[in-house]
Design an enzyme around this catalytic site. Structure first.
Site, PDB file in Angstrom:
ATOM      1  N   GLU A  79      92.319  50.955  48.066  1.00  0.00           N
ATOM      2  CA  GLU A  79      90.875  50.804  47.964  1.00  0.00           C
ATOM      3  C   GLU A  79      90.393  51.335  46.611  1.00  0.00           C
ATOM      4  OE1 GLU A  79      87.452  49.769  48.047  1.00  0.00           O
ATOM      5  OE2 GLU A  79      88.346  49.394  50.010  1.00  0.00           O
ATOM      6  N   ASP A 128      85.824  41.090  49.894  1.00  0.00           N
ATOM      7  CA  ASP A 128      84.675  40.502  49.207  1.00  0.00           C
ATOM      8  C   ASP A 128      84.873  38.988  49.120  1.00  0.00           C
ATOM      9  OD1 ASP A 128      82.694  39.682  47.385  1.00  0.00           O
ATOM     10  OD2 ASP A 128      82.738  41.625  46.374  1.00  0.00           O
ATOM     11  N   LYS A 132      80.042  32.514  45.238  1.00  0.00           N
ATOM     12  CA  LYS A 132      79.667  31.508  44.248  1.00  0.00           C
ATOM     13  C   LYS A 132      80.911  30.806  43.707  1.00  0.00           C
ATOM     14  CE  LYS A 132      75.540  34.076  42.822  1.00  0.00           C
ATOM     15  NZ  LYS A 132      74.854  34.752  41.693  1.00  0.00           N
TER      16      LYS A 132
END
Length: 220
Positions: A79, A128, A132
């Site tokens: 992470e 994530d 777009k």
């Protein structure tokens, strides 16, 4: 970490809120004790029956719950989000957990260190989605990453993916079909049905984006 390969970043930020003195202390003094690297991993793995790997553990809800529930399994958590890393470090320290190693950077560099066929399970939970079109190349789940994961999994190894982004789910399924390295854990499983053993994360509870998709795979 000087020799790490430069992947196109799949994460947008390292810090959301300014780190407190205690958080900085955890990163400076405690993280080195549980930091994943090749030598440390090989030495620690000798004490466990299996190893599982989580890409992007966020605030640590899943990896902590799994580590507490499965003390004979070694968990490697990756992470880059340092606020989440410090939260997990605090829990490891306070609960005396011995079966978690952390890598506070791109998981693909950590995967490169691991020998072929070592991992029992790889988790990628709500990465994530980079929604777009111009961002999609930054998604962590792609053919290259899937192939790398396949190589590191043992013969019965599992890849468990969850996303609440429909387009990302479709993209993942398309890549899986094209590389032909995995099969579904259960051919009759409903992709929208949460598995019985599931550990719900804080992100998932908030249902930030939409209906969750669960993709449960086994290495071919």
């Amino acid at each position: 970490m000087n020799q790490e390969k430069k992947y196109l970043s799949s994460f947008a930020r390292r810090i959301s809120r300014k780190l407190s003195p205690y958080q900085k202390e955890l990163l400076d003094q405690f993280l080195p004790l549980v930091l994943f690297n090749g030598e440390n991993f090989e030495n620690v793995l000798k004490n466990y029956t299996r190893a599982k790997f989580e890409i992007g553990f966020g605030n640590g809800d899943h990896i902590l719950a799994q580590a507490i529930k499965n003390p004979k399994t070694l968990f490697i958590g990756c992470e880059p989000y340092l606020n989440g890393v410090t939260k997990v470090l605090d829990e490891i320290k306070n609960q005396g957990l011995k079966n978690i190693l952390l890598y506070p950077d791109d998981a693909r560099n950590a995967l490169e260190i691991i020998e072929v066929g070592v991992l029992q399970t790889v988790y990628i939970l709500f990465p994530d989605p980079w929604p777009k079109n111009k961002q999609k190349k930054r998604r962590v789940i792609n053919k290259e990453t899937l192939s790398m994961i396949h190589e590191k999994l043992c013969n019965t190894g599992e890849l468990i993916i969850a996303t609440d982004h429909k387009d990302y789910a479709q993209s993942i399924l398309k890549d899986i079909e094209e590389i032909d390295l995995f099969k579904f854990n259960d051919e009759n499983f409903d992709i929208y049905e949460q598995p019985e053993y599931w550990v719900k994360t804080k992100y998932e509870t908030k249902a930030l984006a939409g209906r969750s998709h669960y993709i449960l795979l086994v290495k071919k």
